[in-house]
Design a protein around this motif. Structure first.
Motif, PDB file in Angstrom:
ATOM      1  N   ASP A 178      -3.416  13.847   3.998  1.00 41.27           N
ATOM      2  CA  ASP A 178      -4.285  13.411   2.900  1.00 41.27           C
ATOM      3  C   ASP A 178      -3.612  12.318   2.077  1.00 41.27           C
ATOM      4  N   GLU A 179      -2.333  12.495   1.809  1.00 41.31           N
ATOM      5  CA  GLU A 179      -1.609  11.517   0.997  1.00 41.31           C
ATOM      6  C   GLU A 179      -1.477  10.190   1.740  1.00 41.31           C
ATOM      7  N   CYS A 180      -1.237  10.245   3.043  1.00 36.76           N
ATOM      8  CA  CYS A 180      -1.144   9.018   3.839  1.00 36.76           C
ATOM      9  C   CYS A 180      -2.482   8.284   3.880  1.00 36.76           C
ATOM     10  N   THR A 181      -3.555   9.048   4.015  1.00 33.36           N
ATOM     11  CA  THR A 181      -4.885   8.441   4.018  1.00 33.36           C
ATOM     12  C   THR A 181      -5.180   7.772   2.679  1.00 33.36           C
ATOM     13  N   LEU A 182      -4.754   8.424   1.606  1.00 37.27           N
ATOM     14  CA  LEU A 182      -4.975   7.887   0.265  1.00 37.27           C
ATOM     15  C   LEU A 182      -4.225   6.572   0.055  1.00 37.27           C
ATOM     16  N   HIS A 183      -3.063   6.455   0.702  1.00 37.47           N
ATOM     17  CA  HIS A 183      -2.229   5.254   0.527  1.00 37.47           C
ATOM     18  C   HIS A 183      -2.193   4.395   1.792  1.00 37.47           C
ATOM     19  N   LEU A 184      -3.238   4.437   2.573  1.00 33.19           N
ATOM     20  CA  LEU A 184      -3.263   3.663   3.805  1.00 33.19           C
ATOM     21  C   LEU A 184      -3.089   2.172   3.497  1.00 33.19           C
ATOM     22  N   ASP A 185      -2.122   1.550   4.197  1.00 39.87           N
ATOM     23  CA  ASP A 185      -1.795   0.125   4.032  1.00 39.87           C
ATOM     24  C   ASP A 185      -1.273  -0.199   2.637  1.00 39.87           C
ATOM     25  N   LYS A 186      -0.758   0.841   1.955  1.00 43.22           N
ATOM     26  CA  LYS A 186      -0.130   0.639   0.652  1.00 43.22           C
ATOM     27  C   LYS A 186       1.184   1.417   0.622  1.00 43.22           C
ATOM     28  N   PRO A 187       2.230   0.843   0.065  1.00 47.26           N
ATOM     29  CA  PRO A 187       3.507   1.560   0.012  1.00 47.26           C
ATOM     30  C   PRO A 187       3.439   2.773  -0.904  1.00 47.26           C
ATOM     31  N   VAL A 188       4.117   3.836  -0.511  1.00 48.65           N
ATOM     32  CA  VAL A 188       4.168   5.057  -1.305  1.00 48.65           C
ATOM     33  C   VAL A 188       5.574   5.650  -1.184  1.00 48.65           C
ATOM     34  N   GLU A 189       6.061   6.213  -2.271  1.00 50.54           N
ATOM     35  CA  GLU A 189       7.388   6.815  -2.272  1.00 50.54           C
ATOM     36  C   GLU A 189       7.307   8.291  -1.890  1.00 50.54           C
ATOM     37  N   PHE A 190       8.108   8.674  -0.893  1.00 50.51           N
ATOM     38  CA  PHE A 190       8.218  10.069  -0.482  1.00 50.51           C
ATOM     39  C   PHE A 190       9.598  10.586  -0.866  1.00 50.51           C
ATOM     40  N   TYR A 191       9.629  11.823  -1.342  1.00 49.25           N
ATOM     41  CA  TYR A 191      10.909  12.504  -1.537  1.00 49.25           C
ATOM     42  C   TYR A 191      11.245  13.232  -0.244  1.00 49.25           C
TER      43      TYR A 191
END
Length: 221
Positions: A178-191
């Protein structure tokens, strides 16, 4: 956490189980399990800002839970923690912290302040949560495809666990998707937690289907 702005940065998980008819023995067992879970609660540390009051006392993202503040146990979702922070501005505030990895508590003294140079009085994002069996809900990186977004982000197969973002816990692979879909083609920080280094690090991932392989991460979990 921006305590000076109220509690909008506190993430809550207040969805309870629906009533279900059960045999008496099963009901008693379920009641015992719920009681055990209710006793294992606190404010889970998610994102910790560098050089913040939270960072200065060594709060660890995702593995630390603040379970008591100024002698008061944090067993339910209310304004106690926020009120204590506001009342202790620029003054030492004793807290008890439970660590999920060591399964031990420790005492820390944090000083809430607006003058440390970042957001909020503690510089941390928290979420009321339970640590009951929380270590059983981890997303392990099993394989990383060459040239994939996962490889570019430096994810390591077999030893990395995806914990979540500064606002969300990856309790299972569905939440991750879900989180990957929300940020598709946008950078996101993962812990990310690595078992070899025994450390939590932050990686920047760019989920995309345009990298030439399967999936938007190119990783099996």
């Amino acid at each position: 956490m921006d305590a000076d702005e109220g509690d909008e940065n506190l993430m809550y998980d207040d969805v309870g189980p629906e009533p279900v008819k059960k045999p008496i023995k099963a009901a008693k067992a379920a009641s015992g399990a719920l009681a055990e879970e209710a006793d294992a609660t606190g404010y889970r540390v998610l994102g910790v800002q560098p050089n913040s009051p939270a960072s200065d006392v060594g709060l660890v993202s995702f593995f630390d839970f603040v379970v008591a503040v100024d002698g008061v146990e944090l067993r339910e979702l209310d304004s106690t923690f926020i009120d204590k922070i506001k009342a202790s501005e620029d003054a030492p505030l004793p807290c008890v912290v439970y660590n999920l990895k060591s399964r031990q508590t420790r005492n820390v003294t944090i000083t809430p302040t607006r003058n440390w140079g970042g957001q909020g009085m503690l510089g941390v994002t928290i979420r009321f949560d339970t640590y009951h069996k929380a270590d059983e809900h981890l997303v392990r990186v099993l394989e990383v495809a060459p040239g994939s977004p996962a490889e570019i982000a430096g994810l390591r197969a077999g030893t990395d666990y995806l914990l979540g973002t500064a606002e969300r816990v990856f309790g299972d692979s569905d939440v991750l998707n879900d989180e990957c879909t929300l940020h598709l083609d946008k950078p996101v920080e993962f812990y990310v937690y690595n078992v070899d280094s025994d450390e939590v690090r932050v990686v920047v991932v760019l989920p995309t289907f345009s990298w030439g392989g399967g999936g938007c991460l190119g990783a099996s979990v």
